[in-house]
Design a protein around this motif. Structure first.
Motif, short mmCIF file in Angstrom:
data_model
loop_
_atom_site.label_atom_id
_atom_site.label_comp_id
_atom_site.label_asym_id
_atom_site.label_seq_id
_atom_site.Cartn_x
_atom_site.Cartn_y
_atom_site.Cartn_z
N LEU A 1 80.23 63.08 -6.05
CA LEU A 1 80.61 61.67 -6.16
C LEU A 1 79.47 60.73 -5.76
O LEU A 1 79.58 59.52 -5.95
CB LEU A 1 81.86 61.39 -5.31
N ASP A 2 78.38 61.31 -5.23
CA ASP A 2 77.23 60.44 -4.92
C ASP A 2 76.24 60.40 -6.09
O ASP A 2 75.15 59.82 -5.97
CB ASP A 2 76.55 60.87 -3.61
N ALA A 3 76.61 61.02 -7.20
CA ALA A 3 75.72 60.97 -8.37
C ALA A 3 75.61 59.53 -8.88
O ALA A 3 76.55 58.74 -8.74
CB ALA A 3 76.26 61.88 -9.47
N GLU A 4 74.45 59.24 -9.46
CA GLU A 4 74.23 57.89 -9.98
C GLU A 4 75.23 57.61 -11.11
O GLU A 4 75.44 58.45 -11.98
CB GLU A 4 72.80 57.77 -10.51
N GLY A 5 75.87 56.45 -11.05
CA GLY A 5 76.81 56.08 -12.10
C GLY A 5 78.27 56.31 -11.74
O GLY A 5 79.16 55.99 -12.51
N VAL A 6 78.51 56.85 -10.54
CA VAL A 6 79.90 57.07 -10.11
C VAL A 6 80.32 55.94 -9.18
O VAL A 6 79.60 55.62 -8.23
CB VAL A 6 80.05 58.41 -9.37
N THR A 7 81.47 55.35 -9.45
CA THR A 7 82.03 54.34 -8.54
C THR A 7 83.45 54.78 -8.16
O THR A 7 84.23 55.15 -9.04
CB THR A 7 82.14 52.96 -9.23
N VAL A 8 83.74 54.76 -6.88
CA VAL A 8 85.07 55.16 -6.42
C VAL A 8 85.74 53.97 -5.75
O VAL A 8 85.13 53.33 -4.89
CB VAL A 8 84.98 56.34 -5.42
#
Lengths: 385, 325
Positions: free
Chosen positions: A197-204
């Motif tokens: 979930l810390d990959a670039e492009g992921v928003t939580v």
């Protein structure tokens, strides 16, 4: 038929019981006796401490091989551990979506490298996994999902939106299905991905469940690159890979009988404290019988699994639907009875009211009970589609 | 821990199942009904009804629990509970539970047995050879000729029910004290097992029917409302069955929880039979509401047995006392 436990199993139970008693007390004391809900940011961190205590003494994943942090426990021992776990009043497992839902799939479909990379960190509660099945327009009809995976050099680019992701706002990784074959429809052309979930492009974005806790999240993915080894199982075969996991979710691994036996014991205590007339008494007795019946049903299932030599028998798969119907409706009934016994006090935001709100999610998650009834009718009774 | 039956137990069950499948179809059950409009539909002559009982005796199914001398096998509830289930599935018009499960372990081998342990309306009393009756804290056996038998018209015409009275002396004492309760629990268990079998039969009949019956151009079993009703019936049945099997184990080993487990079995089996029966009737539509069609044979037996040997409410109360509620 032998409905007694062996002396080894009794010893296992006793060891679990004393460990739980001692360590739960220590954990609670460390938080001044007031641990917050695992579905809040503060409480989640506290629950992770508990998960790490479990892992340290090899109680986190008892049925796993020792190499990954388990005890190689039999299904019977696992059941006993669960019974003791809830009997002791231990908290819900905030790691459950990893250890109970993803892990069986990794054991079955993962490469050796994936198993070594994923499982020990999952057991140790270092990587925290959430589930990425549902989308805004794909709930019960999961196969209509539209989040997509596009092939690029050495990996894939993921785009789309997942939702109802339990504890997504606190987790580190997501497992989910994405459409990898752009020309495909329904169950075909999906691939099972493992996404940090810390990959670039992921928003939580976390949001409140019925009880107000931030236990839900939606996950937005925009041009998220993941390498080839983020694929679990075969490319385009994600549906059958995922079904192994949903079988676990509906079946006994997620909701073992111990949980409901413990709720029933608390309900009986509540009855003894206050009583409540003959109608309420019937409800309490009925609750006890239904929990007991779930235990018996499970003992029969585990016997069949143990003797069939496989945890993947076809009939067990569809039977998980009636299993899920039973425990989810039992849980609602037990809590409803407790609220009835509490009367006007039931409006207070206490453990029974909280438990009731959580129980109400049971008939919805892991495939709604309407879907389960349809599966039971078609696959177990053979009614026409 | 092993919650399953042995190969031998399953083998015997299969043998009884095959026998009843061939020899005790709905025409035979109907043959046990009084003639007349209420017994309409295909019916077998009385000789075929009688033959089922002899065939069960021939294969040893009635002597499973008889003490192990002579013909007796001296076995326990785990060995007969599945047979009781099969006799329920067939709606056997004979007192299997009373004879083979309740009386046989007391060493009573005197033809067909009926007993007031089941309640004031005694099933299969009209054709019984021997009565097993409560007297004070004891159970006595009385020959049929020495009892006053007043037949009653029951809803289940194959039940051959009667009210039975016998003198306050005479007869042979076959059980006292705790053994009376044990005999009662065996009857409760056998009846619960029959209710499970009856529920299975009603569900099977209904599934077969809704797969065939077409309305709006499709089988009615393809409608979600019908599917869900029958899925619920399956759920009830699936969770009552292990409760019955567990009670067989508790009685076999005379566990302290024997009474609790037996009552749980009967409460759940009675409730399941009521739910499954109601779903079966509804999903059949009007055809189920006739006496020509077979469903009523099983439905009416399930009503009778749900009310006999203590109904669901009575047994729930007994469970409550056992668990301190």
């Amino acid at each position: 038929m032998d409905l007694t436990w062996s002396s080894e199993e009794d010893a296992f139970r006793a060891e679990a019981r004393s460990w739980l008693e001692e360590n739960l007390a220590a954990w609670r004391a460390a938080h001044g006796g007031a641990v917050a809900s695992g579905d809040t940011r503060e409480g989640f961190a506290q629950h992770l401490e508990w998960e790490r205590m479990l892992f340290e003494d090899r109680w986190a994943v008892v049925s796993w091989p020792e190499a990954y942090g388990g005890r190689d426990a039999s299904l019977w021992e696992w059941l006993l551990f669960e019974e003791e776990y809830y009997r002791a009043g231990a908290p819900p497992r905030v790691t459950q979506n990893g250890i109970f839902l993803l892990a069986p799939t990794v054991f079955e479909f993962g490469t050796p490298a994936q198993r070594d990379r994923i499982l020990p960190r999952m057991a140790a509660a270092e990587d925290l996994w959430c589930q990425g099945w549902s989308e805004p327009n794909a709930g019960s009809d999961l196969a209509s999902l539209t989040s997509r995976a596009t092939r690029v050099d050495a990996g894939w680019v993921l785009d789309g939106q997942k939702t109802w992701t339990t504890r997504g706002a606190f987790c580190t990784h997501l497992f989910g299905l994405f459409r990898s074959d752009p020309g495909s429809e329904r169950h075909r052309g999906l691939t099972y991905f493992l996404v940090p979930l810390d990959a670039e492009g992921v928003t939580v974005r976390g949001f409140g469940r019925l009880d107000g806790d931030e236990g839900f999240a939606e996950v937005f993915l925009t041009d998220v690159f993941v390498p080839d080894d983020a694929v679990l199982g075969q490319v385009d075969q994600g549906w059958s890979v995922a079904m192994a996991t949903t079988g676990s979710e509906r079946g006994l691994t997620l909701r073992s009988p111990g949980r409901f036996l413990a709720t029933t014991a608390k309900l009986i205590d509540l009855w003894r404290e206050g009583g409540g007339g003959p109608a309420r008494r019937e409800q309490v007795i009925d609750g006890w019988m239904r929990a007991e019946a779930y235990q018996l049903f499970t003992l029969a299932t585990v016997t069949a699994l143990a003797e069939g030599g496989s945890a993947k028998g076809g009939s067990i798969g569809a039977e998980s639907s009636i299993n899920k119907l039973w425990w989810s409706e039992l849980d609602v009934a037990l809590h409803r009875t407790a609220l009835d016994l509490l009367g006007p006090e039931s409006v207070l935001d206490g453990p029974w009211a909280r438990g009731h709100q959580f129980a109400l999610s049971g008939p919805i998650y892991a495939g709604t009970n309407e879907i389960q009834r349809t599966i039971a009718a078609e696959r177990l009774l053979g009614l026409p589609r | 821990m092993r919650f399953a039956f042995t190969e031998d137990q399953l083998f015997f069950r299969d043998a009884v199942r095959d026998l009843l499948d061939k020899e005790c179809g709905p025409d035979v059950v109907r043959g046990a009904w009084p003639a007349g409009p209420a017994g309409a539909g295909a019916r077998s002559p009385a000789a075929r009804v009688e033959a089922v009982w002899s065939r069960l005796a021939d294969m040893g199914a009635l002597a499973v629990a008889l003490p192990a001398v002579g013909d007796g096998l001296g076995l326990g509830p785990l060995d007969w509970v599945l047979l009781a289930e099969e006799t329920g599935y067939a709606a056997l018009p004979h007192p299997f539970v009373e004879t083979a499960c309740v009386a046989a372990p007391l060493g009573v081998a005197a033809g067909r047995v009926a007993t007031d342990l089941a309640g004031a309306v005694v099933p299969f009393a009209a054709g019984a050879d021997t009565f097993l009756l409560r007297r004070g804290g004891e159970l006595v056996t009385v020959a049929a000729a020495e009892a006053q038998v007043s037949p009653v018209a029951a809803v289940d015409g194959a039940l051959a029910a009667a009210r039975v009275q016998a003198g306050t002396t005479g007869g042979r004492v076959v059980a006292a004290n705790e053994d009376v309760e044990r005999a009662f629990d065996r009857g409760v268990l056998g009846t619960a097992a029959q209710l499970v079998g009856l529920s299975q039969r009603m569900l099977d009949l209904t599934v077969a029917y809704v797969r065939e019956r077409r309305q709006f151009g499709v089988p009615v079993g393809s409608f979600q409302a019908v599917k869900h009703r029958l899925a619920d019936a399956l759920v009830h049945l699936s969770f009552a069955r292990p409760a019955v099997h567990r009670a067989a184990w508790s009685i076999t080993h005379d566990r302290p929880e024997r009474g609790r487990d037996t009552s749980m079995a009967k409460a759940m089996a009675s409730d399941a039979a009521r739910e499954v029966g109601a779903a079966a009737l509804q999903c059949h539509g009007a055809i189920g509401y006739t006496v020509e069609y077979d469903l009523h044979l099983y439905l009416k037996r399930s009503w009778a047995l749900a009310a006999a040997w203590g109904d669901a409410g009575w047994h729930r109360d007994r469970v409550g006392h056992a668990i301190g509620v």
